[in-house]
Design an enzyme around this catalytic site. Structure first.
Site, short mmCIF file in Angstrom:
data_model
loop_
_atom_site.label_atom_id
_atom_site.label_comp_id
_atom_site.label_asym_id
_atom_site.label_seq_id
_atom_site.Cartn_x
_atom_site.Cartn_y
_atom_site.Cartn_z
N GLY A 214 0.83 -1.21 0.00
CA GLY A 214 0.00 0.00 0.00
C GLY A 214 0.85 1.25 0.00
O GLY A 214 1.82 1.37 0.75
N CYS B 139 -6.60 13.76 2.57
CA CYS B 139 -7.15 14.85 3.39
C CYS B 139 -7.44 16.08 2.55
O CYS B 139 -8.26 16.92 2.92
CB CYS B 139 -6.18 15.21 4.51
N GLY C 144 -4.65 0.29 4.63
CA GLY C 144 -5.71 1.30 4.78
C GLY C 144 -7.04 0.75 5.26
O GLY C 144 -7.10 -0.22 6.01
N ARG D 75 -13.03 8.97 -0.93
CA ARG D 75 -11.89 8.32 -0.29
C ARG D 75 -10.66 8.35 -1.20
O ARG D 75 -9.54 8.18 -0.74
CB ARG D 75 -12.20 6.85 0.01
N GLU E 182 -27.70 12.44 9.94
CA GLU E 182 -26.83 11.83 10.95
C GLU E 182 -27.70 10.94 11.85
O GLU E 182 -28.73 11.38 12.35
CB GLU E 182 -26.13 12.96 11.76
N ASN F 189 9.01 -9.64 12.13
CA ASN F 189 9.31 -9.07 10.81
C ASN F 189 8.09 -8.60 10.03
O ASN F 189 8.19 -8.31 8.84
CB ASN F 189 10.09 -10.06 9.92
N VAL G 270 0.93 -0.34 9.64
CA VAL G 270 0.74 1.09 9.93
C VAL G 270 -0.57 1.58 9.33
O VAL G 270 -1.06 1.04 8.35
CB VAL G 270 1.89 1.96 9.35
N ASP H 86 -4.52 3.17 8.79
CA ASP H 86 -5.94 2.92 9.05
C ASP H 86 -6.26 1.43 9.23
O ASP H 86 -7.35 1.09 9.69
CB ASP H 86 -6.80 3.46 7.89
N TYR I 195 2.63 37.17 24.61
CA TYR I 195 1.60 38.22 24.59
C TYR I 195 2.03 39.42 23.77
O TYR I 195 3.15 39.92 23.92
CB TYR I 195 1.31 38.67 26.04
#
Ligand SMILES: Cc1cc2nc3c(=O)[nH]c(=O)nc-3n(C[C@H](O)[C@H](O)[C@H](O)COP(=O)(O)OP(=O)(O)OC[C@H]3O[C@@H](n4cnc5c(N)ncnc54)[C@H](O)[C@@H]3O)c2cc1C
Length: 458
Positions: A11, A46, A114, A138, A183, A285, A289, A291, A432
């Site tokens: 992927g 994104c 993913g 997507r 929703e 091994n 990573v 989703d 500030y």
């Protein structure tokens, strides 16, 4: 001594692409191959809503690292090719391109497959054959189809009022399209922020768009070129019919784990591949990573799988370095720091929402103040909420809406990561100057309120 390790990455999304880059930085001799079933190299999902809105000109602008870039970095990328399975005994993966099947040997694998979009249970619609006019957002391919269709439509319906659903709704609204959002839960953004913060957004956007919270779609009928959506209120059972030209489904995703599961990687309660803080799966091994994985919430230490690019990239760094022979350890869980902007609202949050914490063990404080000193023109209203531990005063979570809220929430993220007590944090010396920030920032004041509540109890 650098080893000529063979690393295969499944992927080329944010997770796989990042892992490849960090594996290469770690080990210049490693033989790195990315196998991607789609046609593109690494691009930003994104950014998709902003091509639809026109803020970003072209889908090509979303490509962060092209095939040529990977090749120049001596990373072999095979697109339009899918990994079918892993043969652990012979340390080979089985790969399919067109109709030809080949095997490739590996020393380590990084699974970065993913997630897939979730489809609500529509009564009279076959999930595998969604009608024309029904979309997800997507991929670049999805985005191109939507952009083509919206040129001559008047009304669009988004199913799901999470971050992505609202970003898409805002993009279509900017195109002059009338928006319905449906929703199923009573509140919008219920996975990201608490009701008392989301209410402000909900009230405001329901004046701009047709927002149906607590509604489920029961039937869908085609009416000429358009659709009729039959929806029903979960509480009152009131039925409404909505006419729409286009539907976008944004009701979340589920992890793509087929290959990992068949290979014997342990799968967690959320449905993701369990990984530790080195992005290692339960198998030697084999790393995973993004989703497709399940990891810990830093605060509650409970398993979660939430699909944030910010988490994916950090896991990719760990997996790439570790698969290439290095040693990189992530914190014991993720903070879920996130932000978004839609319908004029900036929103950010860090840590678990209240519903994921034990109500008897927390104290929360809220504050509404200006982004600039009261006397300086142009200050904007910020609403912020802080959640602390009742016994220790540790900062656990924060959420807010308003000007530069992500930077304010990032500061609180730093406090959570360092297990900082609110007593110290309320004394933080913030910068500030009248045109930029007040002497006491909203993060300081909300912390002070929480501290006083804590003192009253203990
Ligand atoms: C519209 C949208 C907006 C978003 N906005 C934000 C945001 O603002 N902030 C944020 O933090 N996150 C955001 N996200 C989430 C973020 O984009 C994802 O968390 C991230 O892209 C996931 O990366 P990934 O590498 O895990 O998966 P993906 O990007 O889905 O990549 C997985 C890849 O694996 C390939 N693949 C799967 N199986 C195989 C196989 N067997 N063989 C070969 N290839 C395979 C797929 O083709 C795919 O390209 C957004 C997501 C979307 C859709």
């Amino acid at each position: 001594v650098l080893q000529e390790k063979k690393i295969i990455i499944i992927g080329c999304g944010a997770g796989g692409g990042t892992a490849a880059q960090f594996a290469r930085k770690q080990n210049r001799k490693a033989k790195i191959t990315i196998i991607e079933k789609g046609n593109f190299a690494q691009y930003s999902k994104c950014g998709l809503p902003y091509v639809i809105s026109g803020d970003i000109k072209n889908f090509d602008n979303l490509i962060e690292f092209s095939k040529e870039w990977f090749n120049k970095s001596n990373i072999n990328i095979l697109s339009n090719t899918s990994v079918e399975s892993i043969d652990k005994i012979n340390k080979k993966i089985i790969v399919k391109n067109n109709n030809s099947i080949t095997k490739k040997s590996y020393d380590s694998i990084i699974i970065a497959s993913g997630s897939n979009p979730q489809i609500p249970p529509f009564e009279n619609i076959n999930k595998d054959e969604l009608p024309k006019g029904f979309h997800f957002l997507r991929t670049i391919e999805d985005g191109k189809k939507i952009l083509k269709e919206i040129s001559n439509i008047k009304k669009a319906t988004i199913i799901g009022a999470g971050l992505i659903g609202l970003e898409i709704a805002d993009s279509l609204y900017k195109k002059g399209i009338e928006i319905n959002i449906i929703e199923a839960l009573p509140e919008i953004l219920s996975k990201t922020i608490d009701k008392d913060i989301s209410n402000t957004i909900q009230e405001k956007i329901s004046k701009t768009i047709n927002l149906f919270t607590n509604y489920l779609i029961t039937r869908i009928e085609k009416k000429g070129r358009d659709y009729k959506l039959f929806i029903k209120n979960n509480a009152t059972f009131e039925k409404i019919t909505i006419d729409t030209d286009l539907v976008i489904i944004a009701t979340g995703t589920y992890p793509e784990i087929k290959i990992a599961k068949e290979a014997g990687c342990e799968i967690g309660v959320t449905g993701g591949i369990i990984v530790d803080n080195k992005s290692q799966t339960s198998l030697n091994n084999i790393f995973a990573v993004g989703d497709c994985t399940e990891y810990l919430d830093f605060v509650t230490k409970k398993p979660i799988s939430i699909g944030l690019g910010s988490i994916v990239v950090r896991q990719g760094i760990a997996a790439g370095i570790n698969a290439a022979g290095g040693n990189y350890t992530l914190p014991e869980g993720f903070l879920q720091t996130c932000t978004s902007k839609f319908f004029g609202f900036e929103l950010a949050s860090v840590g678990p929402i209240s519903n994921n914490l034990d109500k008897n063990e927390i104290i929360s404080s809220k504050y509404e103040g200006l982004s600039l000193p009261n006397y300086y023109p142009g200050g904007k209203l910020i609403k912020i909420k802080l959640i602390i531990d009742k016994k220790t005063g540790y900062i656990l979570a924060a959420q807010g809406i308003g000007d530069n809220i992500s930077l304010r929430i990032n500061t609180i993220a730093c406090a959570i990561l360092n297990r900082m007590n609110v007593e110290i944090f309320r004394k933080l010396e913030t910068a500030y100057a009248p045109p930029l920030a007040p002497t006491l920032d909203v993060i300081t004041i909300v912390s002070d309120i929480a501290y006083k509540k804590l003192k009253r109890i203990n």
